[in-house]
Design a protein around this motif. Structure first.
Motif, PDB file in Angstrom:
ATOM      1  N   LEU A 107      50.999  51.718  36.007  1.00 47.63           N
ATOM      2  CA  LEU A 107      50.685  50.702  37.160  1.00 47.63           C
ATOM      3  C   LEU A 107      50.531  49.385  36.719  1.00 47.63           C
ATOM      4  CD1 LEU A 107      47.957  52.965  39.199  1.00 47.63           C
ATOM      5  CD2 LEU A 107      50.398  52.814  39.575  1.00 47.63           C
ATOM      6  N   ASP A 108      49.689  48.601  37.044  1.00 49.79           N
ATOM      7  CA  ASP A 108      49.516  47.158  36.581  1.00 49.79           C
ATOM      8  C   ASP A 108      48.613  46.955  35.466  1.00 49.79           C
ATOM      9  OD1 ASP A 108      51.053  45.764  38.680  1.00 49.79           O
ATOM     10  OD2 ASP A 108      49.396  45.964  40.142  1.00 49.79           O
ATOM     11  N   THR A 109      47.649  47.757  35.147  1.00 46.14           N
ATOM     12  CA  THR A 109      46.944  47.621  33.878  1.00 46.14           C
ATOM     13  C   THR A 109      46.194  48.924  33.806  1.00 46.14           C
ATOM     14  OG1 THR A 109      45.169  46.528  32.726  1.00 46.14           O
ATOM     15  CG2 THR A 109      44.964  46.852  35.063  1.00 46.14           C
ATOM     16  N   THR A 110      45.298  49.202  32.538  1.00 40.27           N
ATOM     17  CA  THR A 110      44.624  50.298  32.395  1.00 40.27           C
ATOM     18  C   THR A 110      43.075  49.827  32.153  1.00 40.27           C
ATOM     19  OG1 THR A 110      45.089  50.723  30.098  1.00 40.27           O
ATOM     20  CG2 THR A 110      46.435  51.814  31.835  1.00 40.27           C
ATOM     21  N   ILE A 111      42.202  50.580  32.551  1.00 43.41           N
ATOM     22  CA  ILE A 111      40.692  50.351  32.273  1.00 43.41           C
ATOM     23  C   ILE A 111      40.040  51.597  31.787  1.00 43.41           C
ATOM     24  CG2 ILE A 111      38.318  49.505  33.137  1.00 43.41           C
ATOM     25  CD1 ILE A 111      39.727  47.887  35.104  1.00 43.41           C
ATOM     26  N   LEU A 112      39.802  51.490  30.467  1.00 47.51           N
ATOM     27  CA  LEU A 112      39.226  52.650  29.826  1.00 47.51           C
ATOM     28  C   LEU A 112      40.126  54.040  29.792  1.00 47.51           C
ATOM     29  CD1 LEU A 112      35.439  52.536  31.099  1.00 47.51           C
ATOM     30  CD2 LEU A 112      36.277  51.694  28.859  1.00 47.51           C
ATOM     31  N   GLY A 113      41.647  53.486  29.994  1.00 47.09           N
ATOM     32  CA  GLY A 113      42.501  54.354  29.873  1.00 47.09           C
ATOM     33  C   GLY A 113      42.966  54.990  31.226  1.00 47.09           C
ATOM     34  N   VAL A 114      42.402  54.417  32.290  1.00 49.42           N
ATOM     35  CA  VAL A 114      42.729  54.711  33.813  1.00 49.42           C
ATOM     36  C   VAL A 114      43.691  53.852  34.407  1.00 49.42           C
ATOM     37  CG1 VAL A 114      41.513  55.261  36.065  1.00 49.42           C
ATOM     38  CG2 VAL A 114      40.319  55.878  33.917  1.00 49.42           C
ATOM     39  N   PRO A 115      44.796  54.263  34.733  1.00 45.76           N
ATOM     40  CA  PRO A 115      45.701  53.353  35.452  1.00 45.76           C
ATOM     41  C   PRO A 115      45.132  52.656  36.670  1.00 45.76           C
ATOM     42  CG  PRO A 115      46.697  55.409  34.897  1.00 45.76           C
ATOM     43  CD  PRO A 115      45.300  55.747  34.653  1.00 45.76           C
ATOM     44  N   VAL A 116      45.224  51.615  36.822  1.00 44.04           N
ATOM     45  CA  VAL A 116      44.825  50.716  37.744  1.00 44.04           C
ATOM     46  C   VAL A 116      45.811  49.723  38.554  1.00 44.04           C
ATOM     47  CG1 VAL A 116      43.051  49.148  38.866  1.00 44.04           C
ATOM     48  CG2 VAL A 116      42.336  50.763  36.984  1.00 44.04           C
ATOM     49  N   GLU A 117      45.977  49.783  39.887  1.00 47.08           N
ATOM     50  CA  GLU A 117      46.883  48.900  40.549  1.00 47.08           C
ATOM     51  C   GLU A 117      46.119  47.686  41.107  1.00 47.08           C
ATOM     52  OE1 GLU A 117      50.781  48.331  42.628  1.00 47.08           O
ATOM     53  OE2 GLU A 117      50.189  49.613  40.800  1.00 47.08           O
ATOM     54  N   LEU A 118      46.527  46.554  40.815  1.00 44.96           N
ATOM     55  CA  LEU A 118      46.015  45.224  41.160  1.00 44.96           C
ATOM     56  C   LEU A 118      46.665  44.843  42.779  1.00 44.96           C
ATOM     57  CD1 LEU A 118      45.601  43.373  38.008  1.00 44.96           C
ATOM     58  CD2 LEU A 118      44.009  44.906  38.974  1.00 44.96           C
ATOM     59  N   LYS A 119      45.950  44.657  43.531  1.00 42.91           N
ATOM     60  CA  LYS A 119      46.654  44.245  44.921  1.00 42.91           C
ATOM     61  C   LYS A 119      45.732  43.076  45.507  1.00 42.91           C
ATOM     62  CE  LYS A 119      49.681  45.734  46.289  1.00 42.91           C
ATOM     63  NZ  LYS A 119      51.354  45.340  45.880  1.00 42.91           N
ATOM     64  N   ALA A 120      46.432  42.149  46.121  1.00 39.95           N
ATOM     65  CA  ALA A 120      45.774  40.883  46.699  1.00 39.95           C
ATOM     66  C   ALA A 120      46.580  40.649  47.837  1.00 39.95           C
ATOM     67  CB  ALA A 120      45.880  39.850  45.681  1.00 39.95           C
ATOM     68  N   THR A 121      45.863  40.063  48.949  1.00 37.47           N
ATOM     69  CA  THR A 121      46.338  39.571  50.192  1.00 37.47           C
ATOM     70  C   THR A 121      45.805  38.574  50.667  1.00 37.47           C
ATOM     71  OG1 THR A 121      46.980  40.246  52.430  1.00 37.47           O
ATOM     72  CG2 THR A 121      44.803  41.013  51.518  1.00 37.47           C
ATOM     73  N   ILE A 122      46.574  37.679  51.327  1.00 35.98           N
ATOM     74  CA  ILE A 122      46.004  36.287  51.952  1.00 35.98           C
ATOM     75  C   ILE A 122      45.971  36.726  53.722  1.00 35.98           C
ATOM     76  CG2 ILE A 122      46.729  34.595  50.266  1.00 35.98           C
ATOM     77  CD1 ILE A 122      48.641  33.893  52.246  1.00 35.98           C
ATOM     78  N   GLY A 123      46.069  37.926  53.585  1.00 36.67           N
ATOM     79  CA  GLY A 123      46.222  38.370  55.223  1.00 36.67           C
ATOM     80  C   GLY A 123      45.007  39.277  55.566  1.00 36.67           C
ATOM     81  N   GLY A 124      45.049  40.374  56.163  1.00 40.06           N
ATOM     82  CA  GLY A 124      44.041  41.141  56.701  1.00 40.06           C
ATOM     83  C   GLY A 124      44.146  42.416  56.189  1.00 40.06           C
ATOM     84  N   ASN A 125      45.400  42.923  55.295  1.00 39.12           N
ATOM     85  CA  ASN A 125      45.371  44.194  54.773  1.00 39.12           C
ATOM     86  C   ASN A 125      46.385  44.093  53.530  1.00 39.12           C
ATOM     87  OD1 ASN A 125      45.555  46.843  54.385  1.00 39.12           O
ATOM     88  ND2 ASN A 125      45.692  47.144  56.611  1.00 39.12           N
ATOM     89  N   TRP A 126      46.314  45.205  52.784  1.00 40.30           N
ATOM     90  CA  TRP A 126      47.278  45.226  51.466  1.00 40.30           C
ATOM     91  C   TRP A 126      48.342  46.150  51.618  1.00 40.30           C
ATOM     92  CZ3 TRP A 126      41.931  45.680  52.228  1.00 40.30           C
ATOM     93  CH2 TRP A 126      41.137  44.757  51.597  1.00 40.30           C
ATOM     94  N   ALA A 127      49.603  45.986  51.148  1.00 45.36           N
ATOM     95  CA  ALA A 127      50.750  46.683  51.230  1.00 45.36           C
ATOM     96  C   ALA A 127      50.600  47.452  49.828  1.00 45.36           C
ATOM     97  CB  ALA A 127      51.750  45.855  51.230  1.00 45.36           C
ATOM     98  N   ILE A 128      50.567  48.792  49.897  1.00 42.04           N
ATOM     99  CA  ILE A 128      50.242  49.753  48.845  1.00 42.04           C
ATOM    100  C   ILE A 128      51.647  50.378  48.585  1.00 42.04           C
ATOM    101  CG2 ILE A 128      49.131  51.791  47.834  1.00 42.04           C
ATOM    102  CD1 ILE A 128      47.335  49.237  48.447  1.00 42.04           C
ATOM    103  N   PRO A 129      52.221  50.071  47.367  1.00 42.15           N
ATOM    104  CA  PRO A 129      53.723  50.811  47.145  1.00 42.15           C
ATOM    105  C   PRO A 129      53.344  52.334  46.775  1.00 42.15           C
ATOM    106  CG  PRO A 129      52.833  49.714  45.152  1.00 42.15           C
ATOM    107  CD  PRO A 129      51.639  49.378  46.253  1.00 42.15           C
ATOM    108  N   ARG A 130      54.631  52.867  46.893  1.00 41.55           N
ATOM    109  CA  ARG A 130      54.482  54.309  46.662  1.00 41.55           C
ATOM    110  C   ARG A 130      53.910  54.845  45.702  1.00 41.55           C
ATOM    111  NH1 ARG A 130      59.561  56.479  46.191  1.00 41.55           N
ATOM    112  NH2 ARG A 130      59.086  58.362  46.808  1.00 41.55           N
ATOM    113  N   GLU A 131      54.125  54.090  44.359  1.00 40.25           N
ATOM    114  CA  GLU A 131      53.544  54.448  43.247  1.00 40.25           C
ATOM    115  C   GLU A 131      51.786  54.211  43.111  1.00 40.25           C
ATOM    116  OE1 GLU A 131      55.404  50.296  42.609  1.00 40.25           O
ATOM    117  OE2 GLU A 131      55.878  52.218  43.487  1.00 40.25           O
TER     118      GLU A 131
END
Length: 312
Positions: A107-131
């Motif tokens: 994904l975008d990074t790992t924390i303690l070996g756990v994959p983590v996706e980083l998502k940000a929005t300036i609107g009201g919701n986040w667009a989550i990709p398939r992965e």
């Protein structure tokens, strides 16, 4: 024709399967999600609000690029929608830098070996990709209109996403799922407000008048905003495109004093920063403030002498 009813929200224990890949799996409650709790503990062991606030501010300032564009408000029509969306992209990298995290697959990074996706929005919701479906996501929402942001941690199970998707097959998060299963990491937190946003349209026209010099524009700025702390980024925006803009701005100090009876104190100089702090003004980050003499407990002449004495 009535709109079809939204399916009932899936609950912990229900089966879920990602659009991306992988076998069906049972949804866990966030409290029982070991990897999610590990990531949460790691985040909470750090000054997360401080780090996130710096990251958000830097991402917004990067996109506005006020020192070259004269822009200071993300909501301005001068900032197009593509640029506003860029804030989310820049914020991902600012978060990685702030927390000392690697840019690392899957994904975008790992924390303690756990994959983590980083998502940000300036609107009201986040667009989550398939992965990112059924993965742990750090979700930041920036409300530029109200100068605030918030951050959640959530495993974005496919069944907690809306059915509609965009052309990139990204889906948004159901509001009821966010409310029930997203863990607040940073509650709504104020962002430092650029005081240029508090100018009236008529005042903006004066401060950004292109046919006058920087001294006159900076003099007008402090005249309009007495005893308001002006951050360095705002001064650089008013003096955009100038060589050594802060030196040019400093040349306005005598004019500010004689035209508006205001004493300019600068965070650059320790004595002035300490003097300002004594009277309730925080000039950290090389901020400036134009103070009335009576605030300093002095008459006009004494206030000017005080400014001159600390101007080094």
């Amino acid at each position: 024709m009535p709109r079809p009813l939204k399916p009932a929200l899936a609950k912990p224990g229900d089966e879920c399967v990602s659009d991306h890949s992988g076998p069906p799996h049972a949804i866990s409650h966030p409290a029982d999600d070991h990897d999610l709790q590990q990531v949460l503990t790691w985040l909470e062991s750090r000054p997360v609000e401080q780090l996130m606030t710096v990251a958000v501010v830097e991402a917004i300032e990067y996109v506005l690029d006020g020192a070259r564009t004269f822009r200071f408000d993300l909501e301005s029509p001068e900032v197009d929608s593509d640029e506003r969306r860029t804030v989310g992209v820049k914020l991902q990298y600012r978060i990685l830098e702030a927390f000392g995290l690697p840019k690392e697959r899957p994904l975008d990074t790992t924390i303690l070996g756990v994959p983590v996706e980083l998502k940000a929005t300036i609107g009201g919701n986040w667009a989550i990709p398939r992965e990112g479906q059924c993965q742990i996501c750090l979700l930041t929402q920036v409300d530029a209109k109200n100068d605030r942001y918030r951050t959640f941690l959530m495993r974005t199970h496919r069944r907690w996403l809306n059915e509609g998707k965009n052309q990139d097959s990204k889906r948004t998060i159901r509001a009821d799922a966010r409310d029930a299963y997203a863990i607040p990491v940073v509650a709504w937190t104020p962002l430092p407000r650029n005081p240029l946003k508090d100018l009236t349209p008529e005042q903006v026209a004066v401060v950004f008048e292109p046919r006058v010099g920087i001294k006159r524009r900076v003099t007008a700025l402090f005249g309009f905003l007495p005893e308001v702390v002006i951050p360095r980024v705002a001064i650089e925006t008013v003096a955009a495109m100038a060589k050594d803009p802060l030196r040019r701005a400093r040349q306005a100090k005598p004019d500010i004093f004689f035209n508006h009876d205001l004493v300019v104190l600068m965070g650059t100089w320790t004595p002035q920063r300490e003097l300002a702090a004594e009277h309730g003004f925080d000039l950290s980050g090389d901020a400036w403030v134009a103070v009335r003499p009576e605030t300093l407990g002095a008459d006009l002449a004494a206030a000017k002498a005080m400014m001159d004495r600390t101007d080094s």
